[in-house]
Design a protein around this motif. Structure first.
Motif, mmCIF file in Angstrom:
data_model
loop_
_atom_site.group_PDB
_atom_site.id
_atom_site.type_symbol
_atom_site.label_atom_id
_atom_site.label_comp_id
_atom_site.label_asym_id
_atom_site.label_seq_id
_atom_site.Cartn_x
_atom_site.Cartn_y
_atom_site.Cartn_z
ATOM 1 N N ASP A 75 0.950 -1.391 0.056
ATOM 2 C CA ASP A 75 0.017 -0.059 0.159
ATOM 3 C C ASP A 75 1.010 1.299 -0.217
ATOM 4 O OD1 ASP A 75 -2.235 -1.669 -0.078
ATOM 5 O OD2 ASP A 75 -2.716 -1.400 2.092
ATOM 6 N N THR A 86 2.037 5.496 -2.993
ATOM 7 C CA THR A 86 0.936 4.443 -2.941
ATOM 8 C C THR A 86 1.066 3.884 -4.472
ATOM 9 O OG1 THR A 86 -0.779 6.013 -3.679
ATOM 10 C CG2 THR A 86 -0.462 5.780 -1.550
ATOM 11 N N THR A 117 -0.927 4.721 -6.631
ATOM 12 C CA THR A 117 -1.485 5.977 -7.100
ATOM 13 C C THR A 117 -0.416 7.108 -7.687
ATOM 14 O OG1 THR A 117 -3.579 5.682 -6.045
ATOM 15 C CG2 THR A 117 -3.281 7.864 -7.174
ATOM 16 N N GLY A 118 0.538 7.171 -6.667
ATOM 17 C CA GLY A 118 1.574 7.918 -7.119
ATOM 18 C C GLY A 118 2.372 8.431 -5.610
ATOM 19 N N PRO A 145 3.271 10.904 -10.968
ATOM 20 C CA PRO A 145 1.934 10.737 -10.477
ATOM 21 C C PRO A 145 1.866 11.157 -9.061
ATOM 22 C CG PRO A 145 2.981 8.699 -10.983
ATOM 23 C CD PRO A 145 3.898 9.578 -11.507
ATOM 24 N N ASP A 151 -0.279 11.633 -5.350
ATOM 25 C CA ASP A 151 -1.447 10.891 -4.575
ATOM 26 C C ASP A 151 -1.650 12.189 -3.291
ATOM 27 O OD1 ASP A 151 -3.305 9.769 -2.858
ATOM 28 O OD2 ASP A 151 -2.431 7.781 -3.000
ATOM 29 N N ALA A 169 -3.605 11.929 -1.021
ATOM 30 C CA ALA A 169 -4.492 11.201 -0.061
ATOM 31 C C ALA A 169 -4.484 11.866 1.513
ATOM 32 C CB ALA A 169 -4.035 9.887 0.159
#
Lengths: 208, 166
Positions: A41, A59, A61-62, A116, A118, A120
């Protein structure tokens, strides 16, 4: 003479004791297994730079976090465990591109990042501000007031300050390009000195 | 629930101990590495849901116990016709030394004795927890560990202290 129980146990501990190389090889195997099974993760690594040791974390995602040494790498990882997932491993492979681009940037050879991201770790207005920051070009600086106006909330000058202060991705999301109207360098996640170094570096390479 | 630590700290804190346990239980380094890898992958998967007050080391040894059994079973289904060479360069013992004998004798112990010795003496688990993992009572686990250690002691009447004058 028969060895004592302690001697037998000590010997057993000694004989089963793994070398650092064995543990490193097993760690790499765990990293690839975790990646393969979709359980990595958060992957992280550290990067030694002119502005100190940086923690880079991503992550799937990036890139999700960059932390300066003064912010505490351990604290940053604990925050990621709480906010994203505790399935966190030191797994440098996922950070290869980020590490390379940051090194190029700090060497004066890169003006924009192509990574990229993320977001979050941030929400709401703070995230809006942070997503806006990369539009401030290399070598340019904005005041907090101007950023507030640009994101359509001219009264939210203090909130812009908070958004910069809590930027989870300093360097790549260039909060160092936002300065107080007073003309001072202002505060920075990596310390005021790191902010000055980055601004000076961008000024120098822009002037070339 | 309090936040969980990053899993990397689990690998750092318990990885070497779990590998020792796998080595002692399985005898072969290659098998131990397979069991260790499966153990930590399973632990990584379950880590977010582990109760905060769980004993992490006992939890890991419990997983390693099952994974070691899986590795042995897999061998039975697909026997590997290769002589086992557990001693590697990293081991301090010279071939034929008393250390190598100890290693062979650990592998010759009955399974429950070997497991009890590994879980109690290498992982440091109390006998009640050893019993939870291998089955039976804490007293039986204590006996199995004591029998195992006595057997290893008996094999070494010559002693294997290295150069410490005994």
């Amino acid at each position: 003479m028969r060895p004592t129980e302690d001697q037998v146990v000590h010997e057993l501990q000694d004989r089963t004791s793994p070398s650092a190389e064995s543990m490193a090889a097993l760690h790499r195997r765990l990293e690839s297994g975790a990646e393969r099974d979709g359980m990595l993760d958060v992957a992280y690594r550290t990067l030694d730079t002119a502005v100190g040791s940086l923690l880079l974390a991503a992550t799937p995602t990036g890139l999700v976090r960059i932390a300066y040494a003064v912010q505490g790498h351990e604290a940053a990882l604990e925050a990621l465990a709480a906010a994203v997932s505790p399935r966190i491993l030191e797994a440098p492979g996922r950070l290869d591109d980020a590490a390379r681009e940051i090194e190029e940037y700090l060497a004066g050879g890169r003006r924009t990042f192509d990574l990229p991201l993320d977001f979050a770790l941030s929400h709401g207005f703070r995230q809006t501000v942070q997503r806006f920051l990369p539009t401030i070009g290399y070598g340019q600086t904005y005041s907090y007031t101007r950023v507030a106006a640009e994101v359509g909330n001219p009264k939210a000058v203090r909130a812009v300050g908070s958004a910069c202060a809590t930027n989870p991705l300093p360097l790549v999301v260039p909060c160092h390009r936002v300065l107080p109207a007073s003309g001072s360098v202002g505060r920075y996640a990596g310390g005021a000195e790191a902010k000055s170094v980055l601004l000076a570096m961008e000024r120098t390479t822009t002037g070339r | 629930m309090p936040p969980k630590a990053p899993f990397e700290t689990v690998v750092t804190d318990h990885g070497p101990t779990v590998l020792r346990v796998c080595r002692a239980v399985l005898g072969s380094h290659a098998d131990a590495e397979d069991a260790w890898s499966e153990t930590f992958l399973a632990a990584l998967r379950a880590w977010p849901d582990l109760p905060a007050d769980a004993n992490v080391e006992a939890w890991l040894v419990t997983i390693a116990h099952r994974k070691a059994i899986d590795v042995v079973r897999a061998h039975r289904r697909h026997p590997v016709p290769v002589a086992e060479v557990p001693e590697r360069a990293e081991q301090t013992a010279l071939p034929g030394s008393v250390d190598t004998d100890l290693w062979r004798e650990v592998r010759a112990l009955p399974t429950k004795q070997r497991q009890s010795v590994a879980y109690h003496y290498l992982a440091g688990l109390p006998y009640a927890q050893v019993a939870d993992i291998i089955g039976g009572s804490a007293a039986a686990a204590r006996r199995a560990a004591a029998d195992g250690v006595n057997r290893l002691r008996a094999q070494h009447t010559a002693g294997f202290a290295r150069g410490d004058g005994s």
